[in-house]
Design a protein around this motif. Structure first.
Motif, short mmCIF file in Angstrom:
data_model
loop_
_atom_site.label_atom_id
_atom_site.label_comp_id
_atom_site.label_asym_id
_atom_site.label_seq_id
_atom_site.Cartn_x
_atom_site.Cartn_y
_atom_site.Cartn_z
N ASN A 70 0.80 -1.23 0.00
CA ASN A 70 0.00 0.00 0.00
C ASN A 70 0.84 1.28 0.00
O ASN A 70 0.61 2.19 0.79
CB ASN A 70 -0.99 -0.01 1.16
N GLN A 71 1.79 1.33 -0.91
CA GLN A 71 2.59 2.54 -1.11
C GLN A 71 2.80 2.79 -2.59
O GLN A 71 2.86 1.86 -3.39
CB GLN A 71 3.96 2.45 -0.43
N MET A 105 0.98 15.04 -1.09
CA MET A 105 0.92 13.89 -0.18
C MET A 105 2.19 13.74 0.67
O MET A 105 2.11 13.40 1.83
CB MET A 105 0.68 12.60 -0.98
N LYS A 106 3.37 13.97 0.07
CA LYS A 106 4.61 13.78 0.84
C LYS A 106 5.77 14.49 0.15
O LYS A 106 5.84 14.55 -1.07
CB LYS A 106 4.93 12.29 0.97
N THR A 107 6.68 15.00 0.97
CA THR A 107 7.93 15.59 0.50
C THR A 107 9.07 14.86 1.18
O THR A 107 9.01 14.58 2.38
CB THR A 107 8.01 17.09 0.86
N LYS A 108 10.11 14.56 0.42
CA LYS A 108 11.28 13.87 0.98
C LYS A 108 12.53 14.44 0.33
O LYS A 108 12.55 14.69 -0.88
CB LYS A 108 11.16 12.36 0.71
N SER A 109 13.59 14.64 1.14
CA SER A 109 14.83 15.24 0.65
C SER A 109 16.04 14.40 1.04
O SER A 109 15.99 13.65 2.01
CB SER A 109 15.01 16.65 1.23
N ALA A 110 17.13 14.59 0.30
CA ALA A 110 18.42 13.98 0.63
C ALA A 110 19.51 15.00 0.32
O ALA A 110 19.39 15.79 -0.60
CB ALA A 110 18.65 12.71 -0.18
N ASN A 125 2.10 6.52 1.43
CA ASN A 125 1.08 5.53 1.80
C ASN A 125 -0.20 5.81 1.02
O ASN A 125 -0.54 6.97 0.77
CB ASN A 125 0.79 5.59 3.30
N CYS A 126 -0.89 4.74 0.65
CA CYS A 126 -2.16 4.88 -0.06
C CYS A 126 -3.11 3.79 0.43
O CYS A 126 -2.68 2.77 0.96
CB CYS A 126 -1.96 4.81 -1.57
N ASP A 127 -4.39 4.02 0.25
CA ASP A 127 -5.41 3.06 0.68
C ASP A 127 -5.58 1.98 -0.38
O ASP A 127 -5.72 2.28 -1.57
CB ASP A 127 -6.75 3.76 0.93
N ASN A 157 1.66 9.97 -14.01
CA ASN A 157 0.94 8.91 -14.73
C ASN A 157 -0.12 9.55 -15.61
O ASN A 157 -0.87 10.41 -15.15
CB ASN A 157 0.27 7.94 -13.76
N ASP A 158 -0.21 9.11 -16.84
CA ASP A 158 -1.25 9.59 -17.74
C ASP A 158 -2.59 8.93 -17.44
O ASP A 158 -3.64 9.49 -17.72
CB ASP A 158 -0.86 9.35 -19.20
N ASP A 159 -2.55 7.74 -16.84
CA ASP A 159 -3.75 7.01 -16.44
C ASP A 159 -3.69 6.72 -14.95
O ASP A 159 -2.61 6.71 -14.35
CB ASP A 159 -3.86 5.69 -17.20
N GLU A 160 -4.84 6.47 -14.35
CA GLU A 160 -4.88 6.13 -12.92
C GLU A 160 -4.19 4.79 -12.68
O GLU A 160 -4.23 3.90 -13.53
CB GLU A 160 -6.33 6.02 -12.44
N ILE A 161 -3.53 4.68 -11.54
CA ILE A 161 -2.96 3.41 -11.11
C ILE A 161 -3.60 3.01 -9.79
O ILE A 161 -4.06 3.86 -9.03
CB ILE A 161 -1.41 3.47 -11.00
N GLN A 162 -3.62 1.69 -9.54
CA GLN A 162 -4.31 1.20 -8.35
C GLN A 162 -3.31 0.89 -7.25
O GLN A 162 -2.28 0.26 -7.49
CB GLN A 162 -5.10 -0.06 -8.69
N CYS A 163 -3.65 1.35 -6.05
CA CYS A 163 -2.86 1.04 -4.87
C CYS A 163 -3.22 -0.37 -4.42
O CYS A 163 -4.39 -0.74 -4.37
CB CYS A 163 -3.17 2.04 -3.75
N GLY A 164 -2.20 -1.17 -4.12
CA GLY A 164 -2.49 -2.54 -3.69
C GLY A 164 -1.45 -3.08 -2.75
O GLY A 164 -0.38 -2.50 -2.57
N ALA A 165 -1.76 -4.20 -2.14
CA ALA A 165 -0.85 -4.88 -1.22
C ALA A 165 0.25 -5.55 -2.03
O ALA A 165 0.04 -6.62 -2.58
CB ALA A 165 -1.61 -5.88 -0.36
N ASN A 166 1.40 -4.90 -2.13
CA ASN A 166 2.57 -5.38 -2.87
C ASN A 166 2.29 -5.67 -4.34
O ASN A 166 3.03 -6.40 -4.98
CB ASN A 166 3.18 -6.62 -2.21
N ASN A 167 1.20 -5.13 -4.87
CA ASN A 167 0.84 -5.26 -6.29
C ASN A 167 1.49 -6.44 -6.95
O ASN A 167 2.06 -6.46 -7.93
CB ASN A 167 1.18 -3.95 -7.00
#
Length: 167
Positions: A70-71, A105-110, A125-127, A157-167
């Protein structure tokens, strides 16, 4: 019996409440993404000239994680093939599609690091089962050959993608 003054106060208070609710709703519906022109890759520039070699910011396509349930993951990197960047820094910002635009949704830096490449994976994280388009923006900066450089790019993404458990 109402007095004209009391009636005016009730009307004014009601108008303020309605106006306050309207502006709060508009703030929540704001598209927060930045208008970036470079999709996928952008070269570093020093002043008005491009940095020599293969140098810049690269953003991968957002995708469901195969390792974390779910990420949505996107890797962003600041790099300069064959050269070292001083204070090499990268920031990735991920957004998901909403009816009003992009929701941050989130910002991350290095970094900052003195290295030819700095990477970060923005892991959001996504549902389970939800469908969204995703967009990640990458902002890189540093000092190359004594000159400050910066670049930005995005991928989505040009199209929607699905959030899943380890897809």
């Amino acid at each position: 019996m109402r007095t004209p003054t009391r009636a005016a106060c009730v009307v004014a208070t009601t108008a303020l409440l309605v106006a306050g609710t309207s502006s709060a709703a508009q703030a929540a519906d704001k598209d927060e993404s930045a208008p970036l022109g470079a999709r996928g890759h952008s070269s570093y520039q020093s002043g008005h000239t491009l940095a020599a070699g293969d140098c810049g910011v690269r953003v991968d396509l957002p995708h469901p994680s195969y390792t974390t349930a779910n990420q949505i993951h996107t890797r962003v990197e600041s790099f300069c093939q064959g050269s070292t960047i001083v204070n090499n820094t990268i920031t990735g910002k991920s957004y998901r599609s909403r009816w009003y635009g992009w929701e941050h949704m989130k910002t991350k830096s290095a970094g900052p690091k003195t290295a030819w490449r700095v990477r970060v994976t923005v892991d959001v994280n996504c549902d389970y089962g939800t469908l969204h388009r995703w967009r990640t923006e990458g902002y890189g900066s540093g000092i190359l050959d004594g000159q400050p450089v910066s670049a930005s790019a995005y991928e989505e993404n040009d199209d929607e993608i699905q959030c899943g458990a380890n897809n």
